[in-house]
Each structure stands twice: as C-alpha cells, then as structure tokens.
Motif scaffolding. Structure first.
Motif, PDB file in Angstrom:
ATOM      1  N   LYS A  95       0.517  -0.900  -0.221  1.00  0.00           N
ATOM      2  CA  LYS A  95      -0.337   0.189   0.122  1.00  0.00           C
ATOM      3  C   LYS A  95       0.625   1.763  -0.364  1.00  0.00           C
ATOM      4  O   LYS A  95       0.647   2.154  -0.544  1.00  0.00           O
ATOM      5  CB  LYS A  95      -1.301  -0.030   1.426  1.00  0.00           C
ATOM      6  CG  LYS A  95      -1.865  -0.934   0.884  1.00  0.00           C
ATOM      7  CD  LYS A  95      -3.162  -0.923   2.129  1.00  0.00           C
ATOM      8  CE  LYS A  95      -4.391  -2.215   2.002  1.00  0.00           C
ATOM      9  NZ  LYS A  95      -5.366  -1.909   3.031  1.00  0.00           N
TER      10      LYS A  95
ATOM     11  N   PHE B 254      -1.374   7.170  -7.371  1.00  0.00           N
ATOM     12  CA  PHE B 254      -2.413   6.801  -6.750  1.00  0.00           C
ATOM     13  C   PHE B 254      -3.283   7.654  -6.864  1.00  0.00           C
ATOM     14  O   PHE B 254      -5.070   7.655  -7.164  1.00  0.00           O
ATOM     15  CB  PHE B 254      -1.703   6.199  -5.449  1.00  0.00           C
ATOM     16  CG  PHE B 254      -3.357   5.421  -4.892  1.00  0.00           C
ATOM     17  CD1 PHE B 254      -3.186   3.921  -5.517  1.00  0.00           C
ATOM     18  CD2 PHE B 254      -2.965   5.509  -4.267  1.00  0.00           C
ATOM     19  CE1 PHE B 254      -4.023   2.905  -4.609  1.00  0.00           C
ATOM     20  CE2 PHE B 254      -4.831   4.654  -3.391  1.00  0.00           C
ATOM     21  CZ  PHE B 254      -4.802   3.930  -4.032  1.00  0.00           C
ATOM     22  N   GLU B 255      -3.300   8.901  -6.245  1.00  0.00           N
ATOM     23  CA  GLU B 255      -4.203  10.026  -6.117  1.00  0.00           C
ATOM     24  C   GLU B 255      -5.101  10.164  -7.122  1.00  0.00           C
ATOM     25  O   GLU B 255      -6.202  10.558  -6.690  1.00  0.00           O
ATOM     26  CB  GLU B 255      -3.327  11.141  -5.460  1.00  0.00           C
ATOM     27  CG  GLU B 255      -2.786  10.742  -3.804  1.00  0.00           C
ATOM     28  CD  GLU B 255      -3.400  10.237  -2.889  1.00  0.00           C
ATOM     29  OE1 GLU B 255      -4.525  10.563  -2.851  1.00  0.00           O
ATOM     30  OE2 GLU B 255      -3.581   9.425  -1.946  1.00  0.00           O
TER      31      GLU B 255
ATOM     32  N   THR C 232      -6.091  -0.485  -4.440  1.00  0.00           N
ATOM     33  CA  THR C 232      -4.783  -1.001  -4.779  1.00  0.00           C
ATOM     34  C   THR C 232      -5.040  -2.236  -5.041  1.00  0.00           C
ATOM     35  O   THR C 232      -3.790  -3.134  -5.994  1.00  0.00           O
ATOM     36  CB  THR C 232      -5.089  -0.864  -3.198  1.00  0.00           C
ATOM     37  OG1 THR C 232      -4.332   0.303  -2.803  1.00  0.00           O
ATOM     38  CG2 THR C 232      -3.081  -1.787  -2.404  1.00  0.00           C
TER      39      THR C 232
ATOM     40  N   LEU D 180      -7.180   7.420  -7.564  1.00  0.00           N
ATOM     41  CA  LEU D 180      -8.693   8.178  -6.453  1.00  0.00           C
ATOM     42  C   LEU D 180      -9.831   9.155  -6.951  1.00  0.00           C
ATOM     43  O   LEU D 180     -11.076   9.126  -6.591  1.00  0.00           O
ATOM     44  CB  LEU D 180      -8.051   8.244  -5.404  1.00  0.00           C
ATOM     45  CG  LEU D 180      -8.995   8.345  -4.320  1.00  0.00           C
ATOM     46  CD1 LEU D 180      -9.379   6.807  -3.872  1.00  0.00           C
ATOM     47  CD2 LEU D 180      -7.828   8.340  -2.423  1.00  0.00           C
TER      48      LEU D 180
ATOM     49  N   LYS E 134     -14.007   7.455   0.069  1.00  0.00           N
ATOM     50  CA  LYS E 134     -12.735   7.127  -0.486  1.00  0.00           C
ATOM     51  C   LYS E 134     -11.891   6.050  -0.032  1.00  0.00           C
ATOM     52  O   LYS E 134     -11.165   5.117  -0.526  1.00  0.00           O
ATOM     53  CB  LYS E 134     -11.894   8.459  -0.023  1.00  0.00           C
ATOM     54  CG  LYS E 134     -10.833   8.920  -0.640  1.00  0.00           C
ATOM     55  CD  LYS E 134     -10.691  10.811  -0.219  1.00  0.00           C
ATOM     56  CE  LYS E 134      -9.105  11.329  -1.190  1.00  0.00           C
ATOM     57  NZ  LYS E 134      -9.046  12.277  -1.006  1.00  0.00           N
ATOM     58  N   GLU E 135     -12.972   5.705   1.096  1.00  0.00           N
ATOM     59  CA  GLU E 135     -11.780   4.720   1.873  1.00  0.00           C
ATOM     60  C   GLU E 135     -11.727   2.953   0.749  1.00  0.00           C
ATOM     61  O   GLU E 135     -10.393   2.315   0.894  1.00  0.00           O
ATOM     62  CB  GLU E 135     -12.300   4.378   3.411  1.00  0.00           C
ATOM     63  CG  GLU E 135     -11.991   5.762   4.054  1.00  0.00           C
ATOM     64  CD  GLU E 135     -12.595   7.247   4.338  1.00  0.00           C
ATOM     65  OE1 GLU E 135     -13.320   6.973   3.434  1.00  0.00           O
ATOM     66  OE2 GLU E 135     -12.401   7.750   4.115  1.00  0.00           O
TER      67      GLU E 135
ATOM     68  N   LYS F 251       0.621   4.402  -3.336  1.00  0.00           N
ATOM     69  CA  LYS F 251      -0.068   5.432  -2.850  1.00  0.00           C
ATOM     70  C   LYS F 251       1.367   6.453  -3.509  1.00  0.00           C
ATOM     71  O   LYS F 251       2.163   7.056  -3.465  1.00  0.00           O
ATOM     72  CB  LYS F 251       0.128   5.488  -1.582  1.00  0.00           C
ATOM     73  CG  LYS F 251      -0.946   5.298  -0.902  1.00  0.00           C
ATOM     74  CD  LYS F 251      -1.079   5.528   0.903  1.00  0.00           C
ATOM     75  CE  LYS F 251      -2.634   4.299   1.291  1.00  0.00           C
ATOM     76  NZ  LYS F 251      -2.139   5.200   2.392  1.00  0.00           N
TER      77      LYS F 251
ATOM     78  N   LYS G 180     -10.110   3.383  -1.708  1.00  0.00           N
ATOM     79  CA  LYS G 180      -8.035   2.595  -1.775  1.00  0.00           C
ATOM     80  C   LYS G 180      -8.021   1.865  -1.865  1.00  0.00           C
ATOM     81  O   LYS G 180      -6.875   1.366  -2.426  1.00  0.00           O
ATOM     82  CB  LYS G 180      -7.996   3.571  -0.282  1.00  0.00           C
ATOM     83  CG  LYS G 180      -7.558   5.543  -0.133  1.00  0.00           C
ATOM     84  CD  LYS G 180      -7.335   5.387   0.711  1.00  0.00           C
ATOM     85  CE  LYS G 180      -6.823   7.402   0.398  1.00  0.00           C
ATOM     86  NZ  LYS G 180      -6.248   7.697   1.583  1.00  0.00           N
ATOM     87  N   LYS G 181      -8.960   0.776  -1.170  1.00  0.00           N
ATOM     88  CA  LYS G 181      -8.528  -0.238  -1.159  1.00  0.00           C
ATOM     89  C   LYS G 181      -8.934  -0.679  -2.561  1.00  0.00           C
ATOM     90  O   LYS G 181      -7.937  -2.145  -2.590  1.00  0.00           O
ATOM     91  CB  LYS G 181      -9.855  -0.959  -0.197  1.00  0.00           C
ATOM     92  CG  LYS G 181      -9.975  -0.979   1.361  1.00  0.00           C
ATOM     93  CD  LYS G 181     -10.119  -1.639   2.439  1.00  0.00           C
ATOM     94  CE  LYS G 181     -10.376  -0.954   3.686  1.00  0.00           C
ATOM     95  NZ  LYS G 181     -11.584  -1.566   4.861  1.00  0.00           N
TER      96      LYS G 181
END
Length: 105
Positions: free
Chosen positions: A4, A64-65, A87, A68, A79-80, A8, A83-84
């Motif tokens: 992870k 990554f951002e 990833t 996202l 958002k959480e 990022k 992210k998962k």
C-alpha cells in the motif's frame, strides 16, 4: 502493508502508473478486454476497472491519488473503499504486467 505504501503516489514525486505498450485491448459493451501477446492470456475488466484503464490510456500516466480522485468523482463510492479497491486492482495489473510504474510524470 508495504504494498500500500508503494502504491500511494502524489503529484510531487510519487509513483505514476501507465498501461504497458505490450498489450492488445478492445472495449466491447463497456468492458475492456486485454490480451497479453507474450502468453495469449486474456483479462476482462468490469465497469470500474475499464474506467480506470480508459482513464490511464487517455491521460498516459497517473499517480495513485489521481486515480483515486477520478474514481471517487465518477462512482458512488467512499474514498476509503475506493483506496482498497484501487490498491487491489493495481496490484493485479502489475502482477499481469499490464501496468507499468515510473517515478516521473
């Protein structure tokens, strides 16, 4: 956990992702169908995966951002959770050698 941290990126010097030039793909009925010539294997992406794939094809490289942000803006997802999911998706594409990583944008 280390994976992870590696994934990022940021606009100020993180990792940037792009689609490998070694693949062949087509978008059919809203799904990306990817063929790897090296072993003739095929991968079919769902709607979100196809969205990320097409976004990377259009913009060439994204952190990554940035990926996202694109997903959260275009899908009803927290958002959480995004992210998962991202990833996991990036890890899969890296393993299949569909995604390349660069430290420069």
């Amino acid at each position: 956990m280390a994976e992870k941290t590696e994934l990022k990126g940021s606009k100020k010097g993180g990792k940037f992702y792009s689609i490998s030039r070694e693949i062949i793909f087509r978008i059919i009925d809203g799904e990306a169908i990817i063929v790897k010539p090296e072993d003739s294997s095929m991968l079919i992406l769902n709607e979100t995966g196809t969205f990320i794939f097409e976004t990377l094809m259009k913009k060439k490289k994204l952190s990554f951002e940035e990926i996202l942000e694109e997903v959260v803006e275009n899908f009803e997802i927290t958002k959480e959770r995004a992210k998962k999911d991202i990833t996991s998706f990036i890890t899969s594409l890296k393993k299949e050698k569909i995604l390349t990583i660069d430290s420069k944008q």
